[in-house]
Design a protein around this motif. Sequence first.
Motif, PDB file in Angstrom:
ATOM      1  N   SER A  77       0.781  -1.245  -0.059  1.00  0.00           N
ATOM      2  CA  SER A  77       0.059   0.059  -0.028  1.00  0.00           C
ATOM      3  C   SER A  77       0.844   1.151  -0.092  1.00  0.00           C
ATOM      4  N   ASN A  78       0.304   2.468  -0.083  1.00  0.00           N
ATOM      5  CA  ASN A  78       0.896   3.691  -0.172  1.00  0.00           C
ATOM      6  C   ASN A  78       1.609   3.906   1.106  1.00  0.00           C
ATOM      7  N   LYS A  79       0.636   3.581   2.192  1.00  0.00           N
ATOM      8  CA  LYS A  79       1.324   3.603   3.567  1.00  0.00           C
ATOM      9  C   LYS A  79       2.635   2.753   3.790  1.00  0.00           C
ATOM     10  N   GLU A  80       2.404   1.663   3.318  1.00  0.00           N
ATOM     11  CA  GLU A  80       3.722   0.617   3.492  1.00  0.00           C
ATOM     12  C   GLU A  80       4.962   1.223   2.648  1.00  0.00           C
ATOM     13  N   LEU A  81       4.435   1.803   1.397  1.00  0.00           N
ATOM     14  CA  LEU A  81       5.593   2.133   0.790  1.00  0.00           C
ATOM     15  C   LEU A  81       6.453   3.213   1.458  1.00  0.00           C
ATOM     16  N   ILE A  82       5.531   4.436   2.077  1.00  0.00           N
ATOM     17  CA  ILE A  82       6.135   5.496   2.715  1.00  0.00           C
ATOM     18  C   ILE A  82       6.880   5.184   4.056  1.00  0.00           C
ATOM     19  N   ALA A  83       6.446   3.780   4.510  1.00  0.00           N
ATOM     20  CA  ALA A  83       7.266   3.257   5.689  1.00  0.00           C
ATOM     21  C   ALA A  83       8.416   2.438   5.150  1.00  0.00           C
ATOM     22  N   GLU A  84       8.754   2.501   3.827  1.00  0.00           N
ATOM     23  CA  GLU A  84       9.675   1.647   3.620  1.00  0.00           C
ATOM     24  C   GLU A  84       9.715   0.422   3.725  1.00  0.00           C
ATOM     25  N   ALA A  85       8.617  -0.675   3.562  1.00  0.00           N
ATOM     26  CA  ALA A  85       8.499  -1.806   4.199  1.00  0.00           C
ATOM     27  C   ALA A  85       8.874  -2.805   3.020  1.00  0.00           C
ATOM     28  N   TYR A  86       9.383  -2.366   1.876  1.00  0.00           N
ATOM     29  CA  TYR A  86       9.952  -3.055   0.793  1.00  0.00           C
ATOM     30  C   TYR A  86      11.217  -3.870   1.339  1.00  0.00           C
ATOM     31  N   ARG A  87      11.696  -4.707   0.542  1.00  0.00           N
ATOM     32  CA  ARG A  87      13.116  -5.503   0.750  1.00  0.00           C
ATOM     33  C   ARG A  87      13.968  -4.688   0.124  1.00  0.00           C
ATOM     34  N   GLY A  88      15.053  -4.124   0.404  1.00  0.00           N
ATOM     35  CA  GLY A  88      16.233  -3.315  -0.021  1.00  0.00           C
ATOM     36  C   GLY A  88      16.138  -1.794   0.291  1.00  0.00           C
ATOM     37  N   ILE A  89      17.157  -1.064   0.168  1.00  0.00           N
ATOM     38  CA  ILE A  89      17.219   0.430   0.469  1.00  0.00           C
ATOM     39  C   ILE A  89      17.895   1.037  -0.909  1.00  0.00           C
ATOM     40  N   ARG A  90      17.604   2.301  -0.624  1.00  0.00           N
ATOM     41  CA  ARG A  90      17.835   3.304  -1.642  1.00  0.00           C
ATOM     42  C   ARG A  90      18.581   4.313  -1.158  1.00  0.00           C
ATOM     43  N   PRO A  91      20.012   4.120  -1.001  1.00  0.00           N
ATOM     44  CA  PRO A  91      20.954   5.087  -0.322  1.00  0.00           C
ATOM     45  C   PRO A  91      21.328   6.165  -1.308  1.00  0.00           C
ATOM     46  N   ALA A  92      21.727   7.112  -1.254  1.00  0.00           N
ATOM     47  CA  ALA A  92      22.315   8.202  -1.912  1.00  0.00           C
ATOM     48  C   ALA A  92      23.289   8.837  -1.532  1.00  0.00           C
TER      49      ALA A  92
END
Length: 213
Positions: free
Chosen positions: A165-180
């Motif tokens: 869900s959008n709420k889960e995406l905002i909470a970064e509940a996915y597998r992996g990270i996006r460092p910069a």
Amino acid sequence: KFPQILNDATVGDAASSLFNDATAMLDRIIDEKWLTARAVLGFHPANTDNHDDVLVYTDDDRTSVRHRLVHLRQQRAKADGQPQSCLADFVAPAGNGYADYIGAFALTAGIGIDEHVERFEKDHDDYIAIVLKALAERLAEALAEYLHERTRREFWGYAADEELSNKELIAEAYRGIRPAPGYPACPDHTEKAKLWELLDVETSIGLQLTDSF
């Protein structure tokens, strides 16, 4: 937080006014096609040197190092037994038999913005110029989120069945990270120059680094 801030007793009126102005401008950006978004994505053979650096190889032979990405190990005080992690810890060390890879991307959602900002500033409407810049920045963040999702589900495909869900995406509940570069995990902005060369960013999407990167 939004949307509760719109009803806040102290700042609700100002927040609502800003939200309405931004929504109206977003409609104009879309209807009149003010902005263009572009992105480039690449996957590259990589291993670590068993320490804090990631070695990005020229090709899958892994005999020639194209770039050495330098990372910082965590510096904060921790309880005994807790590691001071580094981004390099999440890439397989060279010589252990694992042929690892890293993904990288660069993007923009601000192509075409300059003429509109200049028009507003010429009319001394700095407020609307700032709203436009802020929206372009938010659209770039949205593009990063979208590209990362497609990477997980499609391009790399390690989470092809992900349904968040959008709420889960905002909470970064996915597998992996996006460092910069510029964030605590890799605070050295000069590392961006290596990514620019690695992805051929200027040629592929016309995006340039500022002199102050």
